[in-house]
Design a protein around this motif. Structure first.
Motif, PDB file in Angstrom:
ATOM      1  N   ARG A 149      20.248 -12.447   9.216  1.00 51.56           N
ATOM      2  CA  ARG A 149      21.147 -11.349   8.853  1.00 51.56           C
ATOM      3  C   ARG A 149      20.440  -9.996   8.981  1.00 51.56           C
ATOM      4  O   ARG A 149      21.015  -9.031   9.493  1.00 51.56           O
ATOM      5  CB  ARG A 149      21.653 -11.526   7.418  1.00 51.56           C
ATOM      6  N   VAL A 150      19.220  -9.924   8.479  1.00 52.75           N
ATOM      7  CA  VAL A 150      18.491  -8.652   8.539  1.00 52.75           C
ATOM      8  C   VAL A 150      18.317  -8.203   9.986  1.00 52.75           C
ATOM      9  O   VAL A 150      18.623  -7.061  10.347  1.00 52.75           O
ATOM     10  CB  VAL A 150      17.112  -8.784   7.854  1.00 52.75           C
ATOM     11  N   GLY A 155      20.000  -4.434  13.953  1.00 52.90           N
ATOM     12  CA  GLY A 155      20.319  -4.279  15.371  1.00 52.90           C
ATOM     13  C   GLY A 155      21.739  -3.809  15.604  1.00 52.90           C
ATOM     14  O   GLY A 155      22.018  -3.077  16.562  1.00 52.90           O
ATOM     15  N   SER A 156      22.663  -4.209  14.720  1.00 52.09           N
ATOM     16  CA  SER A 156      24.050  -3.770  14.857  1.00 52.09           C
ATOM     17  C   SER A 156      24.171  -2.265  14.707  1.00 52.09           C
ATOM     18  O   SER A 156      24.975  -1.617  15.392  1.00 52.09           O
ATOM     19  CB  SER A 156      24.927  -4.459  13.803  1.00 52.09           C
ATOM     20  N   PHE A 263      29.346  -6.694  20.946  1.00 52.11           N
ATOM     21  CA  PHE A 263      28.048  -6.972  20.330  1.00 52.11           C
ATOM     22  C   PHE A 263      28.147  -6.854  18.809  1.00 52.11           C
ATOM     23  O   PHE A 263      27.722  -7.744  18.062  1.00 52.11           O
ATOM     24  CB  PHE A 263      27.031  -5.986  20.891  1.00 52.11           C
ATOM     25  N   ILE A 264      28.726  -5.751  18.341  1.00 53.86           N
ATOM     26  CA  ILE A 264      28.819  -5.491  16.903  1.00 53.86           C
ATOM     27  C   ILE A 264      29.750  -6.486  16.223  1.00 53.86           C
ATOM     28  O   ILE A 264      29.450  -7.009  15.138  1.00 53.86           O
ATOM     29  CB  ILE A 264      29.293  -4.048  16.662  1.00 53.86           C
ATOM     30  N   LEU A 265      30.891  -6.783  16.841  1.00 52.12           N
ATOM     31  CA  LEU A 265      31.829  -7.736  16.247  1.00 52.12           C
ATOM     32  C   LEU A 265      31.188  -9.115  16.094  1.00 52.12           C
ATOM     33  O   LEU A 265      31.376  -9.787  15.072  1.00 52.12           O
ATOM     34  CB  LEU A 265      33.096  -7.833  17.106  1.00 52.12           C
ATOM     35  N   ALA A 266      30.430  -9.524  17.100  1.00 52.51           N
ATOM     36  CA  ALA A 266      29.753 -10.829  17.010  1.00 52.51           C
ATOM     37  C   ALA A 266      28.780 -10.851  15.841  1.00 52.51           C
ATOM     38  O   ALA A 266      28.688 -11.840  15.100  1.00 52.51           O
ATOM     39  CB  ALA A 266      29.027 -11.129  18.319  1.00 52.51           C
ATOM     40  N   PHE A 270      29.328 -13.362  12.824  1.00 52.74           N
ATOM     41  CA  PHE A 270      28.519 -14.565  13.065  1.00 52.74           C
ATOM     42  C   PHE A 270      27.030 -14.373  12.786  1.00 52.74           C
ATOM     43  O   PHE A 270      26.229 -15.231  13.139  1.00 52.74           O
ATOM     44  CB  PHE A 270      28.712 -15.040  14.516  1.00 52.74           C
ATOM     45  N   SER A 271      26.636 -13.263  12.139  1.00 52.29           N
ATOM     46  CA  SER A 271      25.216 -13.007  11.925  1.00 52.29           C
ATOM     47  C   SER A 271      24.554 -14.047  11.030  1.00 52.29           C
ATOM     48  O   SER A 271      23.337 -14.253  11.099  1.00 52.29           O
ATOM     49  CB  SER A 271      25.011 -11.614  11.317  1.00 52.29           C
ATOM     50  N   HIS A 272      25.339 -14.727  10.185  1.00 52.43           N
ATOM     51  CA  HIS A 272      24.770 -15.728   9.281  1.00 52.43           C
ATOM     52  C   HIS A 272      24.494 -17.063   9.969  1.00 52.43           C
ATOM     53  O   HIS A 272      23.815 -17.917   9.404  1.00 52.43           O
ATOM     54  CB  HIS A 272      25.741 -15.973   8.115  1.00 52.43           C
ATOM     55  N   MET A 273      24.995 -17.240  11.177  1.00 50.26           N
ATOM     56  CA  MET A 273      24.913 -18.554  11.821  1.00 50.26           C
ATOM     57  C   MET A 273      23.475 -18.975  12.115  1.00 50.26           C
ATOM     58  O   MET A 273      23.134 -20.150  12.007  1.00 50.26           O
ATOM     59  CB  MET A 273      25.734 -18.555  13.109  1.00 50.26           C
ATOM     60  N   ALA A 274      22.631 -18.021  12.487  1.00 49.59           N
ATOM     61  CA  ALA A 274      21.239 -18.382  12.806  1.00 49.59           C
ATOM     62  C   ALA A 274      20.519 -18.929  11.578  1.00 49.59           C
ATOM     63  O   ALA A 274      19.705 -19.845  11.686  1.00 49.59           O
ATOM     64  CB  ALA A 274      20.501 -17.166  13.362  1.00 49.59           C
TER      65      ALA A 274
END
Length: 401
Positions: A149-150, A155-156, A263-266, A270-274
């Motif tokens: 997330r960080v 990066g967003s 890029f930002i919407l993803a 979905f930032s928590h997926m990793a």
């Protein structure tokens, strides 16, 4: 309390913690975003140079970032992230002054472009410090279980700046020329210093840190995958505007905006997926998506198809970098995370420094759209690296805390 409610509370708490840092990144990167669509036009149309020099000027920023990235990581770990950000903002302002000097010498194109190269290099050094330091800053403030997330959210902020900076820069360039970009590059970082002054500093961890070579050895595989995956980003930022102009399509800046919005919407959704299913798995899916986007631009018969390709490229690359970044950070102890992010991101810098001129050479001997075919094939190799990492997971899960 449901799992979803707990997850939302965690996300809100992380967002509140990271928001000031993200604001610093956003303002600082507005000047880079503003220059992206107009720098190739200034070098090509204003100074009269070909696609190789366009790629060289664009890539010089990433080359400087590559050289200074290890120092940025070490400086953030040993002297503190806040101080590293201040240094980077002062360097960025100085690069704007070099832009202005290059404009004063437009009558001597070779001298002008040489000074522009130096300015881009200085801006690259500033970029290496600010993104490495802000990610390190965020990682120090947030639980290690939210590393993905960080990396994604900081990066967003950068790509939000690109999304807004691209049309703003195009409008300024159309009305006032490259001088407006130069003035903005000099002034915006100085304004950002006022914001940084009010943010709390995080003291560096007083523990023994790994050497750069040891960190490099730990993170080189995910770093190599990220480098391959970043080529699609470089292709869009360096050659999309030229492709639109070459085809007679208007508003080439829309490619940057489509890329950045996707890029930002993803990253928002979905930032928590990793952190949840594993960075390598996320990177694999997203690298395939990015490669498909590059292929669409290669095959585009009209601007709509090219914009869709740019959007898919942005959506795909959005989580390649944080996904593989999670894999990199998990391979080092906590007190070396800044250096790990510096070493990891150095691979991306190297790719951009080499790829932009290399793609420019491809464009000389072929149609401009072939650049995106070459990029698509390269990004597919990033998917292979992600597959390898799935089979060979990190041994240091989060590193010793």
């Amino acid at each position: 309390m449901s799992v979803i409610a707990v997850e939302e509370m965690v996300a809100h708490r992380i967002a509140a913690t990271l928001l000031p840092i993200m604001a610093v990144v956003f303002v600082a990167f507005l000047v880079i975003g503003a220059a992206m669509p107009v720098l190739p036009l200034h070098v090509h149309n204003g100074l009269g140079f070909g696609t190789f020099v366009v790629g060289l000027v664009a890539g010089s920023q990433f080359g400087a970032s590559l050289i200074l990235r290890p120092w940025a990581g070490q400086y953030s770990d040993s002297r503190g992230a806040k101080r590293a950000v201040i240094v980077s903002l002062l360097a960025a302002a100085a690069s704007g002054l070099l832009y202005l000097l290059s404009l004063c010498l437009e009558s001597a194109p070779l001298t002008s472009v040489s000074i522009l190269l130096v300015g881009r290099g200085l801006l690259g050094g500033a970029e290496s410090f600010i993104i490495t330091a802000t990610v390190s800053w965020g990682l120090a403030l947030v639980d290690s279980r939210n590393t993905g997330r960080v990396i994604a959210w900081v990066g967003s902020a950068m790509f939000a700046a690109f999304a807004i900076g691209a049309p703003a820069g195009s409008a300024l360039y159309a009305d006032y020329g490259f001088a407006a970009i130069a003035f903005g590059t000099a002034l915006a970082p100085l304004a950002t210093l006022a914001l940084v002054a009010f943010l709390p500093a995080v003291a560096p961890a007083p523990r023994t840190r790994l050497s750069f070579l040891k960190v490099l050895g730990a993170v080189w595989v995910p770093g190599f995958g990220s480098a391959l995956g970043s080529v699609g980003f470089g292709a869009v930022t360096t050659f999309a505007a030229l492709l639109f102009a070459n085809r007679g399509w208007s508003n080439g800046w829309l490619a940057y905006t489509a890329y950045a919005i996707a890029f930002i919407l993803a990253r928002i959704f979905f930032s928590h997926m990793a952190d949840t299913i594993g960075g390598a798995r996320v990177a694999l899916v997203c690298a395939l998506t990015e490669a498909a986007g590059q292929a669409l631009i290669w095959l585009a018969a009209g601007p709509e198809m090219a914009l869709l390709g740019a959007a898919l490229t942005g959506f795909g690359f959005s989580l390649v970098y944080p996904g593989l970044g999670v894999e990199a950070v998990r391979r080092v102890p906590a007190q070396s995370r800044g250096l790990a992010m510096g070493a990891y991101t150095a691979f991306l810098d190297f790719a951009q420094g080499v790829a932009s001129p290399a793609l420019g050479l491809i464009a000389i001997g072929a149609r401009l759209n072939v650049v995106f075919l070459a990029s698509a094939v390269t990004v597919l190799c990033a998917a292979i690296v992600a597959s390898w990492l799935i089979v060979h997971p990190a041994k240091l899960e989060g590193g010793p805390q």
